[in-house]
Design an enzyme around this catalytic site. Structure first.
Site, PDB file in Angstrom:
ATOM      1  N   LEU A  40       0.833  -1.193   0.000  1.00  0.00           N
ATOM      2  CA  LEU A  40       0.000   0.000   0.000  1.00  0.00           C
ATOM      3  C   LEU A  40       0.874   1.251   0.000  1.00  0.00           C
ATOM      4  O   LEU A  40       0.878   2.022   0.969  1.00  0.00           O
ATOM      5  CB  LEU A  40      -0.931   0.012   1.221  1.00  0.00           C
ATOM      6  CG  LEU A  40      -1.866  -1.177   1.387  1.00  0.00           C
ATOM      7  CD1 LEU A  40      -2.654  -1.069   2.693  1.00  0.00           C
ATOM      8  CD2 LEU A  40      -2.810  -1.284   0.209  1.00  0.00           C
ATOM      9  N   PRO A  41       1.642   1.463  -1.075  1.00  0.00           N
ATOM     10  CA  PRO A  41       2.466   2.673  -1.118  1.00  0.00           C
ATOM     11  C   PRO A  41       1.573   3.919  -1.100  1.00  0.00           C
ATOM     12  O   PRO A  41       0.487   3.906  -1.698  1.00  0.00           O
ATOM     13  CB  PRO A  41       3.238   2.546  -2.433  1.00  0.00           C
ATOM     14  CG  PRO A  41       2.491   1.560  -3.249  1.00  0.00           C
ATOM     15  CD  PRO A  41       1.740   0.687  -2.299  1.00  0.00           C
ATOM     16  N   HIS A  42       1.995   4.942  -0.389  1.00  0.00           N
ATOM     17  CA  HIS A  42       1.178   6.147  -0.296  1.00  0.00           C
ATOM     18  C   HIS A  42       2.049   7.370  -0.031  1.00  0.00           C
ATOM     19  O   HIS A  42       3.164   7.244   0.474  1.00  0.00           O
ATOM     20  CB  HIS A  42       0.097   6.010   0.778  1.00  0.00           C
ATOM     21  CG  HIS A  42       0.624   5.640   2.123  1.00  0.00           C
ATOM     22  ND1 HIS A  42       0.931   4.329   2.458  1.00  0.00           N
ATOM     23  CD2 HIS A  42       0.915   6.372   3.211  1.00  0.00           C
ATOM     24  CE1 HIS A  42       1.370   4.292   3.715  1.00  0.00           C
ATOM     25  NE2 HIS A  42       1.372   5.519   4.178  1.00  0.00           N
ATOM     26  N   ALA A  43       1.512   8.521  -0.395  1.00  0.00           N
ATOM     27  CA  ALA A  43       2.246   9.768  -0.202  1.00  0.00           C
ATOM     28  C   ALA A  43       1.275  10.944  -0.214  1.00  0.00           C
ATOM     29  O   ALA A  43       0.204  10.871  -0.812  1.00  0.00           O
ATOM     30  CB  ALA A  43       3.280   9.941  -1.317  1.00  0.00           C
TER      31      ALA A  43
END
Length: 154
Positions: free
Chosen positions: A64-67
Site C-alpha cells: 500500500l504505497p502512499h504519499a
C-alpha cells in the site's frame, strides 16, 4: 467512502515486467501522471521518501504505497497487479504482486487515513486477492475492487 470514490476505472494496470520495488514505484509515477496529471518525478520521490520511513508491504503479497502530494484536492488511488511478484521488504518477507497506491493532499487529515483503512480492509480479504490474481483485465479488476468496497460499506 468507497474505492469507487478514489480509484478511476482507468487507474488499473497489469504489468508483466516490474523487476524491483523502485521500478514499480516508477510505474506508479507514470500512471499518476497519466491519470491525475501529477508530475512523475514528484510522485516517485514522494513514494520513495515514504518507503524510507518503513516499507509499505503489508503482507500476503500486498503493498500500500502512499504519499501526500501538493496540488491534489482529494485522495486518489491507483492499482497495480504484477504478473511476477517482487521483493518489497514486506513485513512477512513475502514478495508483492498486488499494489494499491494512495495519494493525498498535503493537508489531508482523516480522509487519508480512512482511504488507507478502506483499501487495507479490502485487500486483507483472501477471496478478493485470489480473484484479483486470477484476472488480467483491468475492467474486471476494477469491478472486483469496487464491488468488494460497496459490499463492505453496506
Amino acid at each position: 467512502m468507497t474505492i469507487q470514490d478514489i480509484l478511476p476505472a482507468t487507474g488499473i494496470k497489469v504489468i508483466a515486467g516490474a523487476s524491483s520495488k523502485k521500478r514499480m514505484l516508477h510505474d506508479l509515477g507514470d500512471m499518476a501522471e497519466a491519470s491525475f496529471s501529477l508530475d512523475h518525478s514528484m510522485v516517485v520521490d514522494a513514494l520513495m521518501e515514504r518507503e524510507g520511513l518503513g516499507p509499505t508491504g503489508v503482507g500476503h503479497g500486498v503493498a500500500l504505497p502512499h504519499a501526500r502530494l501538493p496540488g491534489l484536492t482529494k485522495v486518489c488511488g491507483l492499482f497495480l497487479r504484477l504478473k511476477k511478484a517482487i521483493d518489497f521488504d514486506s513485513v512477512d518477507r513475502q514478495p508483492v504482486d498486488l499494489a494499491f497506491a494512495l495519494f493525498a493532499p498535503e493537508d489531508a487529515g482523516v480522509e487519508h487515513l480512512k482511504a488507507l483503512a478502506l483499501v487495507s480492509r479490502t485487500l486483507r480479504d483472501e477471496n478478493i486477492c485470489t480473484k484479483l490474481r486470477a484476472n488480467e483485465d483491468p475492467a474486471t479488476i476494477y469491478t472486483i475492487l469496487t464491488e468488494a468496497s460497496a459490499a463492505q460499506a453496506a
